[in-house]
Design an enzyme around this catalytic site. Structure first.
Site, short mmCIF file in Angstrom:
data_model
loop_
_atom_site.label_atom_id
_atom_site.label_comp_id
_atom_site.label_asym_id
_atom_site.label_seq_id
_atom_site.Cartn_x
_atom_site.Cartn_y
_atom_site.Cartn_z
N HIS A 198 10.41 0.96 -1.12
CA HIS A 198 10.96 1.33 -0.09
C HIS A 198 9.28 1.42 1.20
O HIS A 198 8.50 2.16 -0.15
CB HIS A 198 11.62 3.14 0.00
CG HIS A 198 12.73 2.51 -0.05
ND1 HIS A 198 14.21 3.71 -0.22
CD2 HIS A 198 13.59 1.28 -0.65
CE1 HIS A 198 15.08 3.44 -0.79
NE2 HIS A 198 15.41 1.91 -0.82
N GLU A 209 8.39 4.36 1.72
CA GLU A 209 7.47 5.28 1.02
C GLU A 209 7.27 5.39 0.18
O GLU A 209 6.08 5.43 -0.34
CB GLU A 209 8.79 7.14 1.31
CG GLU A 209 8.80 7.26 2.14
CD GLU A 209 10.28 6.38 2.48
OE1 GLU A 209 11.10 7.21 2.94
OE2 GLU A 209 10.54 5.22 2.13
N CYS A 212 15.21 8.91 1.09
CA CYS A 212 16.55 9.32 0.21
C CYS A 212 16.11 9.69 -0.82
O CYS A 212 14.86 10.45 -0.82
CB CYS A 212 16.77 7.13 0.47
SG CYS A 212 16.08 6.81 -1.47
N CYS A 258 12.32 8.39 -2.98
CA CYS A 258 12.05 8.55 -1.96
C CYS A 258 11.55 10.33 -2.03
O CYS A 258 10.51 10.51 -2.82
CB CYS A 258 11.92 8.14 -0.50
SG CYS A 258 11.90 6.50 -1.06
#
Length: 153
Positions: free
Chosen positions: A54, A56, A84, A87
């Site tokens: 992801h 992040e 999410c 993260c």
């Protein structure tokens, strides 16, 4: 919203555009320390076949490498979509001081929508959370991407 928040969120949006160019879901992130971008990331899940890739997560790893430290206390993470659970957990573990996100995620948002892991008092760290920065632009990128993907544009 401060002018600084607007400027750095635009940088995160540019990262999201880079993801979109390679047919990744357009989510981007930047990490800022003392007014300087120290790390950037965008989604690479499809490219790397990695569910943890992801925006992040990539930015956090790069920031830690750049600072040669895992604690990012004096940093702000700007991300186009609400983090999410994975993260949000990494943000807490990295001790990031502030998180600014563009649009909420009704399916996986853990910075206030489904739950708020970033403000969970039982953890040993809580981040300041700001939401809705350039929300329309961030949401539009995602909406348009998925419409094109589904052939509805």
């Amino acid at each position: 919203m401060s002018e600084e928040d607007r400027i750095f969120m635009q940088e995160a949006i540019a990262e999201a555009g880079m993801a979109e160019e390679i047919r990744e879901v357009p989510i981007g992130a930047v990490i800022v320390r003392q007014g300087e971008i120290i790390a950037r990331g965008h989604n690479l899940r499809e490219t790397l076949n990695d569910p943890t890739a992801h925006a992040e997560m990539i930015a956090i790893k790069k920031a830690s490498e750049r600072l040669n430290a895992w604690r990012l206390l004096d940093c702000t993470l700007y991300v186009t979509l609400e983090p999410c659970p994975m993260c949000a957990g990494a943000i807490v573990q990295a001790r990031i001081g502030r998180v600014v996100y563009g649009t909420s995620d009704p399916k996986a948002g853990c910075a206030g929508t489904l739950m708020n892991l970033l403000r969970e008092e039982r953890f040993n760290h809580m981040a300041v959370v700001e939401s809705g920065v350039l929300q329309e632009e961030c949401a539009s990128m995602l909406t348009q991407f998925f419409r094109r993907l589904r052939g509805k544009l």
